[in-house]
Each structure stands twice: as structure tokens, then as C-alpha cells.
Design a protein around this motif. Structure first.
Motif, PDB file in Angstrom:
ATOM      1  N   PHE A  30     -14.695 -18.084  -4.546  1.00  0.00           N
ATOM      2  CA  PHE A  30     -13.676 -17.366  -5.321  1.00  0.00           C
ATOM      3  C   PHE A  30     -12.325 -18.068  -5.220  1.00  0.00           C
ATOM      4  O   PHE A  30     -11.628 -18.267  -6.210  1.00  0.00           O
ATOM      5  CB  PHE A  30     -13.557 -15.920  -4.817  1.00  0.00           C
ATOM      6  N   ASN A  31     -11.981 -18.470  -3.975  1.00  0.00           N
ATOM      7  CA  ASN A  31     -10.684 -19.113  -3.784  1.00  0.00           C
ATOM      8  C   ASN A  31     -10.624 -20.468  -4.479  1.00  0.00           C
ATOM      9  O   ASN A  31      -9.601 -20.842  -5.049  1.00  0.00           O
ATOM     10  CB  ASN A  31     -10.391 -19.272  -2.283  1.00  0.00           C
ATOM     11  N   SER A  39      -0.405 -17.205  -1.245  1.00  0.00           N
ATOM     12  CA  SER A  39      -0.619 -15.756  -1.230  1.00  0.00           C
ATOM     13  C   SER A  39      -1.490 -15.365  -0.045  1.00  0.00           C
ATOM     14  O   SER A  39      -1.230 -14.386   0.656  1.00  0.00           O
ATOM     15  CB  SER A  39      -1.310 -15.304  -2.519  1.00  0.00           C
ATOM     16  N   TYR A  40      -2.548 -16.146   0.168  1.00  0.00           N
ATOM     17  CA  TYR A  40      -3.471 -15.820   1.249  1.00  0.00           C
ATOM     18  C   TYR A  40      -2.790 -16.015   2.604  1.00  0.00           C
ATOM     19  O   TYR A  40      -3.045 -15.272   3.558  1.00  0.00           O
ATOM     20  CB  TYR A  40      -4.714 -16.700   1.135  1.00  0.00           C
ATOM     21  N   GLN A  61       0.285 -15.468   3.240  1.00  0.00           N
ATOM     22  CA  GLN A  61       1.094 -14.274   3.482  1.00  0.00           C
ATOM     23  C   GLN A  61       0.201 -13.109   3.911  1.00  0.00           C
ATOM     24  O   GLN A  61       0.511 -12.374   4.838  1.00  0.00           O
ATOM     25  CB  GLN A  61       1.880 -13.911   2.227  1.00  0.00           C
ATOM     26  N   LEU A  62      -0.953 -12.997   3.238  1.00  0.00           N
ATOM     27  CA  LEU A  62      -1.858 -11.883   3.504  1.00  0.00           C
ATOM     28  C   LEU A  62      -2.451 -11.989   4.902  1.00  0.00           C
ATOM     29  O   LEU A  62      -2.480 -11.022   5.653  1.00  0.00           O
ATOM     30  CB  LEU A  62      -2.963 -11.880   2.449  1.00  0.00           C
ATOM     31  N   SER A  98       6.587 -14.575   2.177  1.00  0.00           N
ATOM     32  CA  SER A  98       6.539 -15.456   1.024  1.00  0.00           C
ATOM     33  C   SER A  98       7.792 -16.314   0.902  1.00  0.00           C
ATOM     34  O   SER A  98       7.751 -17.407   0.371  1.00  0.00           O
ATOM     35  CB  SER A  98       6.316 -14.618  -0.227  1.00  0.00           C
ATOM     36  N   GLN A 154      -0.026  -4.662   4.928  1.00  0.00           N
ATOM     37  CA  GLN A 154       0.205  -6.077   4.656  1.00  0.00           C
ATOM     38  C   GLN A 154       0.736  -6.213   3.232  1.00  0.00           C
ATOM     39  O   GLN A 154       0.282  -5.523   2.329  1.00  0.00           O
ATOM     40  CB  GLN A 154      -1.112  -6.849   4.818  1.00  0.00           C
ATOM     41  N   VAL A 155       1.723  -7.105   3.054  1.00  0.00           N
ATOM     42  CA  VAL A 155       2.340  -7.280   1.736  1.00  0.00           C
ATOM     43  C   VAL A 155       2.057  -8.681   1.223  1.00  0.00           C
ATOM     44  O   VAL A 155       2.107  -9.644   1.985  1.00  0.00           O
ATOM     45  CB  VAL A 155       3.871  -7.089   1.814  1.00  0.00           C
ATOM     46  N   VAL A 156       1.723  -8.793  -0.048  1.00  0.00           N
ATOM     47  CA  VAL A 156       1.659 -10.101  -0.690  1.00  0.00           C
ATOM     48  C   VAL A 156       2.517 -10.048  -1.943  1.00  0.00           C
ATOM     49  O   VAL A 156       2.403  -9.127  -2.743  1.00  0.00           O
ATOM     50  CB  VAL A 156       0.209 -10.489  -1.042  1.00  0.00           C
ATOM     51  N   GLU A 157       3.393 -11.040  -2.087  1.00  0.00           N
ATOM     52  CA  GLU A 157       4.250 -11.090  -3.268  1.00  0.00           C
ATOM     53  C   GLU A 157       3.599 -11.936  -4.351  1.00  0.00           C
ATOM     54  O   GLU A 157       3.020 -12.980  -4.065  1.00  0.00           O
ATOM     55  CB  GLU A 157       5.608 -11.694  -2.897  1.00  0.00           C
ATOM     56  N   ASN A 203      -4.577 -11.617  -6.043  1.00  0.00           N
ATOM     57  CA  ASN A 203      -3.974 -10.901  -4.920  1.00  0.00           C
ATOM     58  C   ASN A 203      -4.641  -9.546  -4.690  1.00  0.00           C
ATOM     59  O   ASN A 203      -4.937  -9.172  -3.550  1.00  0.00           O
ATOM     60  CB  ASN A 203      -2.473 -10.717  -5.136  1.00  0.00           C
ATOM     61  N   ASN A 254      -8.169 -10.245  -3.314  1.00  0.00           N
ATOM     62  CA  ASN A 254      -8.196 -10.656  -1.909  1.00  0.00           C
ATOM     63  C   ASN A 254      -8.182  -9.457  -0.974  1.00  0.00           C
ATOM     64  O   ASN A 254      -8.962  -9.390  -0.018  1.00  0.00           O
ATOM     65  CB  ASN A 254      -6.991 -11.543  -1.598  1.00  0.00           C
ATOM     66  N   PHE A 255      -7.310  -8.496  -1.251  1.00  0.00           N
ATOM     67  CA  PHE A 255      -7.254  -7.301  -0.408  1.00  0.00           C
ATOM     68  C   PHE A 255      -8.567  -6.527  -0.491  1.00  0.00           C
ATOM     69  O   PHE A 255      -9.110  -6.088   0.526  1.00  0.00           O
ATOM     70  CB  PHE A 255      -6.096  -6.393  -0.832  1.00  0.00           C
ATOM     71  N   GLN A 297     -11.370  -8.112   1.418  1.00  0.00           N
ATOM     72  CA  GLN A 297     -11.269  -8.009   2.872  1.00  0.00           C
ATOM     73  C   GLN A 297     -11.452  -6.589   3.360  1.00  0.00           C
ATOM     74  O   GLN A 297     -11.231  -6.299   4.530  1.00  0.00           O
ATOM     75  CB  GLN A 297      -9.913  -8.540   3.324  1.00  0.00           C
ATOM     76  N   TYR A 342      -9.846  -3.733   2.550  1.00  0.00           N
ATOM     77  CA  TYR A 342      -8.707  -2.828   2.702  1.00  0.00           C
ATOM     78  C   TYR A 342      -9.061  -1.471   2.098  1.00  0.00           C
ATOM     79  O   TYR A 342      -9.796  -1.393   1.117  1.00  0.00           O
ATOM     80  CB  TYR A 342      -7.465  -3.416   2.024  1.00  0.00           C
TER      81      TYR A 342
END
Lengths: 352, 351
Positions: A52-53, A307-308, A310-311, A317, B82-85, B95, B98-99, B102, B104
């Protein structure tokens, strides 16, 4: 003709610039109280860790590949097209319109027509005002392409914010394009579409035009030394217009692919400046079409991985932006200086 | 210089190899549920992911407020956040995905720009709950959306404004009994505030003139300043902005001319403490916190959640000390009347 060793030497400076930037980025992270090792590990996993990434990275790279090729083609003709962003926008606008307003076409034809609309719109945006002004009045393309970018972005605001292209409802977006204009997805549930093949094909086309056609030869000759080219009988004005048009066409196709493959409609202010990152991509690639693909992949990976990072590593960011900024600075400083040196050397040769 | 280069290259290459080798670790770690503090209700710790729109966390508005709600939930509810911009329209789907991938429990998407992305991802991850701020998604069992009755907040700051004009209750008023509203774009979330403001002024001070201008953009402080200066020159002395970043220009213009401004969404008094007398609040932080709490308590409700005065979802910031207490008390009474249903606030603008 430079040989294999020359090629490697040419690749060494950009490679060093990237690695050095990562190293300085690590120092910045340490100074801000973050451990760079897990952060970079997360960056890497985020970009390439799962199918996916990888698909997301490639999807982010496609518009950079196409706009990067556009900037590179102009650079080879000695033209600094910093307006790829605007050409990207008008390409998106034209493609979106063909995508939803034209109906009853078989998918292949609809996609082709929509792509063509994007290419033509981008080409006209580059060739008509900046190209003609440069060719016949000498107005510098840095100014004109940039100004045309603002015009393009304002045009999109006008069209979408209560204008003729806004879909019913209050959100400033266009209607969805028809499914017949969708580019097929390469990996289901990702944003990676067949636009990847269009980008690869565009690199082949860029290389063929630059290296295997008389037009490309003329463009390179003008870029290398415009006065010598004129002396040799090349129509510098026509070549300039064509080069900026060709450059704009690539950027326009980038916008088209983004609409047909990813967004499927036009959003207000939907890019994060692909056309600007494209300048760095082209500089890093030394304006070589093949290297442009690689440089675009690097920046696609950085933005996806960021993004990842940061996650999963919790690095804010802002710090990601700092790292990207240092990379851009190193690459841009290196290549811009080299380009200016070469240009001033050419000037001196002409003057002498 | 040239001689040193091979050493540098090998150093950097070695570093990059080390980094690459570390690649697998975090994925493995994040895959398993983290051992954080346990939620008060028992069971596993709730994990909440927040995806900002392209405005980023420092937008003085939505994204910032959503994060405030998340941070409060972290300290008060013991959840993990958790924050993603997002930097780009195309970041939304990756984004959010991804959450969800995982595991969430709740993924929060801030702003109507993400509506399409939430619809797409929520369909693919039916076991993950989603919260969309400021747009409506109905009929999806795992999606809640938060909407705000901003017209009520607009009404209250409008009533405050009308009372100040009527009683000449602040120094440096021009005495022309004229105020101005500066909107970003003419879209319903903006117009709700404006409609409430117009009605609020009119209810307490019918003779006060309310000028209305749309600047056209949300990210143009310079343009906002120009529009505000022209309104001030025409005699307006209290300016209410509903214009995002454009509004910072409005506030600065009011400050430079010694007149007054009213902020929007968040309490914007800190931008100009003498100038911003109050702000119309849209409590995105309350919405975020409430929905996180409902997920923790197992009472999550899909569908549209309305936030208004009754659940502190909208309101107005504490007025500055220069505003007479009698006026603040009157506004408080009006607030109660809206809650009791004695006053109905319109949500559409009268031109």
C-alpha cells in the motif's frame, strides 16, 4: 558524448546533496529532542514498507514525474519555466470539464480526449503568453510563467466558488467526472492509477524529442547558446515558443492524470504545489528525463513517508517540513548555482 | 576537498544502510496494541487518530481546536492520540487509511474537504469508527459527523454588538451606529454566523446598520485589511469577521484604526487584546472530545451530531473588561432564551 564514468560523476553531486540533507535533518531532530534513527526508519517504512505504501509513494510521484519532465524540457532550452503549477491547474480544469461535460464516449476515447484537453490547455498556457512574450519582446519567462500561475489559480477559484464549474451544494468542488474517463487503478484501494504508465511514456517521449529529433536538437542548441543557434540559422523565437508549449503540455498532462486517476473531480486549491516541487525535481535530475523519474520518486517517497513518520515516530510535521526544506535547499542551491555558472560562462563566450 | 569525499560518501552510505536496516522495526511495534494506561472504563486503551486538512495544526481555527479536544481527551480520558497533518488533497485517503490499517478505534477527519475521502475509507474499514467535522455524512454505520449551529454564536455576538452601539458603551466609537461583517466566501457555514449576527444586532438595536461584504477568500489577510479599512472609513466601528486567515487582516486593520473587532471559531483575543472584544465560538474541541468519550464509553452514535448552545458546542468568548457588565448580563439572558427555545435564530442571510 560523456561516458559511463562521466554519468556517474554527474550523479554524485545530487546523491551527496540528498544524503547530506538527511544527515543535517538528523542533527536538527537531535537538537529538537527527537531520535532521528526511528524517525528515518519510519520515513522509510512509510514510503516503501508495505505494498500500500509503495503504491502511495508511486501515486505521489506521478504528478512530480510529469511536471518535472515539463520543467526539465524547458531548462534544456535555457528557459526557467517556474509556472508548471499554473499549467498543471489549467490542465486539471480542462480535463475535469471534458471529464464530466462530455458524455457517451467509450472509455479509451474519453480518457484520451480528456488527456489531450489537459495537454493542450497546459501547452497554450505556457506558449501563448510567456512563450510569445519571451520570443518577441524578451519578457523574462520567470516573471510571466509565475504570473500566469496566479491567473490559473484565480481562474479555478472563480470557476469553483459559486462559478460555472461548481457542483450543486456549498462545497467548492466540481461535479464528479464520468466513470468512462477514470484511469484504471493499478493496485485496488490505493491512489495508484495507470497514470504511472503515462508518466513513464512521457519520459520516453521527452527523451525522444530532446535527443532524437531536430526540434530537440534546436531546443538544446538554443538552450546551450541562443546567439550561436541564431547564427546557425535556428529560428530562436519559434523554438522558444515551442519549448514553453511542450513544457506546459507535460505539466498539463500531470494535472489531467491527477484528475482522471486520483481525484475524479476538481477541488478548490487541491495541489500542494507539485509544479513548484517539480523545479527541484528537474534540478536534482540535471534535466535528464530518466533521472527525473528517479528524483520524482524520491520526493514522492519523502512526502508519503513524512505522514507515516508523524504517525508512528511522533515527529511533528513541522520537523518533516524542515527536513524537506533542507533537502530542497541543498539541491536547489547546488543546481541553481551550477546553472547560473554555465549561463554566465555562455554569456562571456558570446561577448568575447 | 576532493580527497576527503570518499570518506564522506562511505560514511553517508553506511548511515543510510543502518537506517534502511531499521526499517522493519516500527511496523512490527505499532502493529501490536500499545501498553498505555488503561481507560477508566477498563478494557484496552482507546486509540484515536486525527487527520488535519491542508490548513495544518496552526490554523487558529478548526484543526487547532480539534487537536485541543484530542489533547484534553488524552489527559482526562487516558486515551492514546496521534495527529497527522495533510499537506495535500491526495494525502487524505492515505492518512485516513494508515490509521485504519493500524487498528485505531476512531479516526477524526477535520473539515469538509475530507468528506469524499472519509466516505471512501470508511467503506473499506467498517470496523473503524470515523468522525467528520463540519460536513454531513448519513447512513454509514461507522461514521459520525459533527455540525454546528453557528448562527446561535453569531446571534450572541450580534446582540453584544447591538447593545454596545446603542449605549455607546466603548470609548472611540464613531457614533455613526454602523457595524460591518466581513465574510470569507458565501457558503452556508459562513452565512450561518452572519445570519445570526444580523438577527442579533437587529433584535436589540433595530436602527444599527450592519454592512455585509464577502472578501472572497479565506487566506488573504492583505485583502481582508483593505476591505476592513474601507468599512472603517465609511463609519463602521465594530467589525465581525467570518473569514479564516483573511480575518487576521481585518483584526489588524481594526487595531490600527483604534476600533473594535470580533473573532470567529476560536477565541482570537490574543491576536489583538485591546481590539478583539469577543469571539463567536465553534467548539470543535468539544465535538471532538464528546465523540472520543462516546467511543471510550461504548456509546458511539453514527450519523449527524448537532452542536449548539445546549451542549456548549457553540458560544462566545468572555468579553474584554471594557465591555460593561450590564451588557454581558443581558447577552447571558439572551443565551438562556435561545436555549429555552424562546428565541429562534435564522440560519440564512437577509440582504
Amino acid at each position: 558524448m560523456r561516458g559511463a564514468t562521466g554519468r556517474w560523476r554527474a550523479a554524485l553531486i545530487p546523491l551527496l546533496a540528498v544524503l547530506l540533507s538527511l544527515l543535517i535533518g538528523a542533527v536538527v531532530m537531535l537538537a529538537s529532542g527527537y531520535n532521528p534513527l526511528p524517525a528515518y526508519a519510519a520515513l522509510f517504512v512509510g514510503a516503501f514498507g508495505t505494498p500500500f505504501n509503495i503504491a502511495t509513494t508511486l501515486a505521489h510521484s506521478v504528478p512530480l514525474m510529469l511536471t518535472g519532465l515539463g520543467v526539465a524540457v524547458a531548462f534544456r532550452s535555457g528557459l526557467f519555466n517556474i509556472g508548471a503549477e499554473g499549467q498543471f491547474w489549467v490542465g486539471s480544469i480542462a480535463t475535469t470539464w471534458v471529464g464530466y461535460a462530455v458524455g457517451g464516449l467509450p472509455p479509451a476515447l474519453h480518457v484520451a480526449l480528456a488527456l489531450l484537453a489537459g495537454a493542450v490547455a497546459g501547452a497554450l498556457w505556457g506558449a501563448l503568453v510567456p512563450g510569445l512574450l519571451k520570443a518577441y519582446t524578451g519578457a523574462h519567462e520567470v516573471i510571466t510563467t509565475m504570473m500566469m500561475t496566479y491567473v490559473a489559480i484565480q481562474l479555478s477559484h472563480f470557476l469553483l466558488e459559486g462559478g460555472p464549474m461548481q457542483a450543486p451544494g456549498y462545497t467548492p468542488v466540481s461535479p464528479d467526472i464520468r466513470p468512462s474517463a477514470f484511469l484504471p487503478l493499478l493496485v485496488p484501494r490505493t491512489q495508484l492509477s495507470a497514470g504511472l504508465f503515462i508518466a513513464l511514456g512521457a519520459a520516453v517521449i521527452a527523451w525522444l524529442i530532446l535527443e532524437r529529433t531536430t526540434l530537440g536538437y534546436r531546443m538544446r542548441a538554443v538552450g546551450f547558446n541562443a546567439r550561436a543557434a541564431a547564427y546557425a540559422g535556428i529560428d530562436v523565437a519559434a523554438t522558444t515558443v515551442l519549448a514553453l508549449g511542450l513544457s506546459g503540455a507535460f505539466a498539463g498532462v500531470a494535472g489531467a492524470v491527477e484528475v482522471l486517476g486520483v481525484n475524479h473531480r476538481l477541488y478548490d486549491s487541491f495541489t500542494a504545489g507539485y509544479g513548484f516541487t517539480a523545479i527541484v525535481v528537474a534540478l536534482l535530475a540535471k534535466n535528464d528525463p530518466w533521472a527525473t523519474l528517479g528524483a520524482a520518486l524520491l520526493f514522492g517517497a519523502l512526502s508519503t513517508g513524512a505522514s507515516y513518520m508523524q504517525l508512528s515516530a511522533g515527529v511533528p510535521s513541522q520537523l518533516v517540513d524542515v527536513v524537506q526544506g533542507i533537502i530542497i535547499f541543498f539541491i536547489a542551491a547546488d543546481a541553481i548555482i551550477a546553472w547560473l555558472l554555465r549561463r554566465s560562462r555562455n554569456r562571456k563566450e558570446v561577448a568575447a | 576537498m576532493v580527497r576527503r569525499r570518499p570518506a564522506l560518501v562511505s560514511l553517508l552510505l553506511a548511515l543510510s544502510l543502518v537506517l534502511a536496516a531499521c526499517g522493519g522495526a516500527p511496523a512490527a511495534k505499532t502493529g501490536s496494541p500499545q501498553q498505555g494506561q488503561q481507560a477508566a472504563s477498563g478494557g484496552k486503551t482507546i486509540r484515536v487518530g486525527l487527520v488535519t486538512d491542508v490548513g495544518g495544526l496552526n490554523d487558529h481555527s478548526f484543526n487547532y481546536l480539534a487537536d485541543q479536544g484530542l489533547q484534553r481527551a488524552k489527559t482526562e480520558l487516558g486515551i492514546q492520540g496521534q495527529v497527522v497533518e495533510s499537506h495535500n488533497q491526495t494525502d487524505y485517503i492515505p492518512n485516513l487509511t494508515n490509521f485504519a490499517q493500524q487498528g485505531y478505534d476512531l479516526v477524526i477527519a477535520v473539515g469538509f474537504l475530507m468528506t469524499d475521502a472519509v466516505k471512501t475509507v470508511a467503506k473499506q474499514y467498517p470496523d473503524t469508527k470515523f468522525l467528520l467535522i463540519d460536513d454531513q455524512i448519513e447512513g454509514m454505520p461507522n461514521v459520525a459527523s459533527a455540525m454546528f449551529r453557528s448562527e446561535q454564536a453569531g446571534y450572541l455576538v450580534g446582540a453584544l454588538t447591538g447593545l454596545i452601539e446603542k449605549q455607546h458603551a466603548l470609548p472611540n466609537l464613531k457614533g455613526r451606529d454602523q457595524v460591518a461583517v466581513i465574510g470569507g466566501m458565501k457558503i452556508p457555514p459562513v452565512d450561518a454566523y452572519i445570519a445570526g449576527f444580523q438577527a442579533g444586532v437587529k433584535a436589540v438595536s433595530p436602527q444599527t446598520k450592519v454592512n455585509l461584504v464577502y472578501e472572497g477568500k479565506f487566506d488573504d489577510p492583505t485583502g481582508g485589511r483593505e476591505v476592513a479599512l474601507s468599512q472603517i472609513a465609511q463609519g463602521s466601528d465594530i467589525l465581525f469577521h467570518v473569514a479564516g486567515g483573511t480575518g487576521t487582516g481585518v483584526i489588524k486593520a481594526a487595531e490600527s484604526q483604534g476600533v473594535y473587532a470580533i473573532g470567529v471559531d476560536a477565541d482570537q483575543n490574543y491576536l489583538a487584546p485591546q481590539t478583539v472584544i469577543t469571539s463567536a465560538l465553534k467548539r470543535v474541541d468539544v465535538a471532538t472530545f464528546d465523540v472520543i468519550k462516546s467511543v471510550r464509553d461504548g456509546t458511539f452514535q453514527p450519523g449527524v451530531h448537532w452542536f449548539d448552545l445546549t451542549n456548549d458546542g457553540v458560544g462566545y468568548a468572555k468579553p474584554v473588561a471594557a465591555v460593561p457588565q450590564s451588557i454581558v448580563r443581558q447577552v447571558e439572558q439572551i443565551r438562556q432564551q435561545i436555549i429555552d427555545g424562546q428565541i429562534k435564530v435564522p440560519a440564512t442571510v437577509s440582504q
